[in-house]
Enzyme design. Structure first.
Site, PDB file in Angstrom:
ATOM      1  N   ASP B   7       0.890  -1.167   0.000  1.00 13.29           N
ATOM      2  CA  ASP B   7       0.000   0.000   0.000  1.00 13.29           C
ATOM      3  C   ASP B   7       0.928   1.217   0.000  1.00 13.29           C
ATOM      4  OD1 ASP B   7      -2.246   1.620   0.181  1.00 13.29           O
ATOM      5  OD2 ASP B   7      -2.216   1.608   2.373  1.00 13.29           O
ATOM      6  N   GLU B  68      -1.155  -1.184  -4.884  1.00 14.42           N
ATOM      7  CA  GLU B  68      -2.407  -0.446  -5.082  1.00 14.42           C
ATOM      8  C   GLU B  68      -2.250   0.522  -6.250  1.00 14.42           C
ATOM      9  OE1 GLU B  68      -4.834   0.844  -1.641  1.00 14.42           O
ATOM     10  OE2 GLU B  68      -4.834   2.788  -2.642  1.00 14.42           O
ATOM     11  N   ASP B 141      -2.550   1.137   7.001  1.00 10.93           N
ATOM     12  CA  ASP B 141      -1.766   0.877   5.790  1.00 10.93           C
ATOM     13  C   ASP B 141      -1.273  -0.569   5.758  1.00 10.93           C
ATOM     14  OD1 ASP B 141      -1.033   4.038   5.103  1.00 10.93           O
ATOM     15  OD2 ASP B 141      -1.157   3.541   7.225  1.00 10.93           O
TER      16      ASP B 141
END
Lengths: 176, 176
Positions: B7, B68, B141
């Protein structure tokens, strides 16, 4: 001072090396473009940009790398690619301990043409004149990379004076 | 299949390694965060992220990296940093020849919660349940990185079938 200017992009990453000091005629050492195919996977394109930038750093040994600061005012997809390419350029420079400086497109245009809103042709014409070239470098990304390097050489003395002033001010604050 | 989920972020880059195959219980191998100081220069932060990701790749030897996909719908400054951190993660993976797959935030949320509009708490709760953890991973996260890895393991069979279908279709077109 020898500066590598990088106009970041995934498809065409403009690179240009300029040598000189503010107030004296400047010399172009090299100019070119690191290209990657839009058919390739994103990871592979970033690896190709890394290899290209490393080659330019190896070949021309700049003391500093000037990269265009990316804004997200333009097309979303383009901006993401530009941000990713600029990250690779900054990473390559910082890994070698080279200072990385970011300049905005309008700072660069203002430095070489006198106007922050100058168009590509005007920037190309001034780069050609300032570096005493026979013709404007092509593509425009290559000319922009040279303009970034020129901008940095000319702005560096001002930035150094500002940093010294801040440092002195901080030092005074500590001793006061 | 062992997947590293990333992430991306400049200040906190969530990382999580999950092992398993679609349709079987999954196992969390490790979870954490690569942090960089917002006081540091951008180039130095990218180098620190590179070192952090390299360490995770060395320690956990994933077969695939899921990152991501960044959109520029959010705050401009944050998005630039996210795009730059994601570029470093993709570069590290691609340099080792590891496949890099991008998933959008809504694909990830839909995969683990059934809804593409689930909130952070819901994602954290499902990650905790699916990986049979004692408590939701912190910070968010880190949980998001695990969700990315889970999403990838579950979506990989579908993506493979799609790719095979396209390949067969193309082959048929050639022989016809």
């Amino acid at each position: 001072m020898r500066v590598l200017g990088v106009d970041p992009g995934l498809t065409r990453c403009g690179v240009g090396v300029v040598e000189g000091v503010a107030g004296r005629p400047l010399t172009m050492i090299a100019v070119g473009v690191v290209r990657t195919s839009s058919d390739a996977e994103l990871g592979a394109r970033l690896v190709a940009i890394e290899q290209g930038i490393e080659q330019w750093l190896d070949d021309h040994r700049p003391e500093c790398v000037a990269v265009e600061r990316v804004f997200s005012q333009h097309n979303v997809r383009t901006v993401m690619g530009t941000a990713q390419a600029s990250a690779v350029a900054m990473l390559c420079a910082a890994r070698r301990g080279l200072p990385v400086v970011l300049h905005t497109p309008s700072e660069v245009k203002a430095a070489v043409t006198g106007s922050g809103r100058a168009d590509k042709a005007q920037v190309g014409a001034m780069v050609t004149r300032l570096l005493r070239l026979a013709a404007p470098p092509r593509p425009a990304d290559a000319a922009d990379a040279l303009a970034l390097a020129i901008c940095h050489i000319w702005r560096a003395p001002i930035q150094n004076r500002l940093q010294q002033a801040v440092a002195q001010h901080t030092a005074k604050g500590r001793t006061a």
